[in-house]
Design a protein around this motif. Structure first.
Motif: not given
Length: 348
Positions: A303-311
């Motif tokens: 989940l954090p990796a998924l959002q790091l991709c976005v950020c």
């Protein structure tokens, strides 16, 4: 086992565990379907117990029928995989004298049965009167004596066929009507049931009372801070949500669940650098499933990796964005969000 209306799940559970145990005891608390008929195809030890809105009483009645040196308990919608069956059988062959065996309880998992949410529970106990259930709802056996943890013995919860109900909340309301004073543990779970039933203001009040009392178990305190934050987020009160999450640091080391949630709030505020800090911290944090708390394993990697991709993409750092996309793809190649991001990068 205590069961009620489990015809969709019971055979699956018993087909697995029957190979590992010497006797099967089923206590039915009022089924109106074919549960008891299914149970009788596995054992002649099928008993009726009138439901009195008390899970501990029903479970302790089932324990009273056990003749073995040790008792393992399951729910009708639990599953045990073949490798776990073999581990239980091997443990039975040892002469290890223990009182309580804590096993992993997996309540969320992928199609390959890789756990995504798990915690440890007392699952196998010595057959002695001192090891019995307490609390009417969210019942528990208080571990005592020699306790070992076998995280490799995993019980899977198959709750796909069951919608969430207010059954537990009604038991707590009945206790309140009887003017029963809640223990800290009961206070925590009462607040959680209020949250699950979307009674957010009441849940916020009860979580706050629980934390202010200062008598809760550290893991429940951390979970209360997380749930309190989620209540505030649902109400759109982001600053209070953040304060609740930061408050969890008073009770133990930062958990991936907390760090990920902080990142989500900063991302919603479009403060992407702040969000990245907390997401990356979540990824460097190691889960401690055997510590007893509820562990959402996805909060420590996927989940954090998924959002790091976005950020990172929002900040124009496309190489770092793609780096974290590759991490998510390696973790869950078939996840819809990963598939969407793959198409997005391919188009770019």
């Amino acid at each position: 086992m205590i069961v009620r209306d489990e015809e969709k799940n019971l055979a699956t559970c018993l087909n697995c565990i029957a190979k590992a145990v010497d006797e099967i005891i089923i206590v039915d608390t009022g089924s109106t379907d074919n549960t008891k008929s299914i149970a009788r195809t596995f054992t002649d030890k099928v008993y009726d117990f009138e439901w009195v809105y008390d899970f501990s009483k029903a479970r302790n009645f089932s324990f009273s029928k056990a003749t073995g040196d040790y008792i393992m308990w399951l729910d009708g919608d639990d599953m045990v995989l073949s490798d776990t069956v073999e581990k239980i059988k091997k443990w039975k062959e040892t002469d290890e004298d223990v009182d309580v065996v804590m096993c992993s309880y997996v309540t969320s998992y992928d199609k390959d049965f890789n756990p995504t949410f798990e915690y440890v529970r007392e699952r196998i106990v010595k057959n002695t009167p001192s090891l019995r259930f307490t609390d009417r709802v969210h019942e528990v056996i208080i571990p005592q004596g020699k306790v070992i943890t076998r995280g490799d013995i995993k019980i899977y919860h198959n709750h796909k066929n069951k919608p969430y109900t207010d059954r537990n909340l009604q038991i707590y309301k009945k206790m309140l009507a009887e003017k029963i004073e809640f223990s800290p543990r009961q206070q925590f779970y009462y607040a959680r049931e209020l949250m699950y039933n979307n009674l957010l203001d009441q849940a916020i009040h009860e979580f706050s009372v629980f934390l202010a009392d200062g008598k809760g178990w550290s893991e429940n305190n951390i979970e209360a801070c997380l749930n309190l934050s989620r209540c505030y987020q649902t109400k759109g009160e982001q600053d209070k949500a953040l304060t609740s999450l930061f408050g969890s640091f008073a009770y133990g080391l930062p958990r991936g669940e907390i760090l990920y949630e902080i990142g989500r709030i900063f991302e919603a505020k479009r403060q992407y650098k702040n969000a990245i800090y907390w997401y990356e911290l979540a990824i460097t944090t190691k889960p401690n499933v055997e510590g007893g708390g509820f562990t959402d394993l996805d909060c420590y990697n996927f989940l954090p990796a998924l959002q790091l991709c976005v950020c990172y993409y929002k900040l124009g750092e496309k190489e770092k964005s793609h780096h974290y996309f590759e991490i998510t793809k390696a973790l869950k190649p078939d996840d819809p969000a990963v598939k969407y991001n793959e198409q997005f990068f391919n188009n770019k």
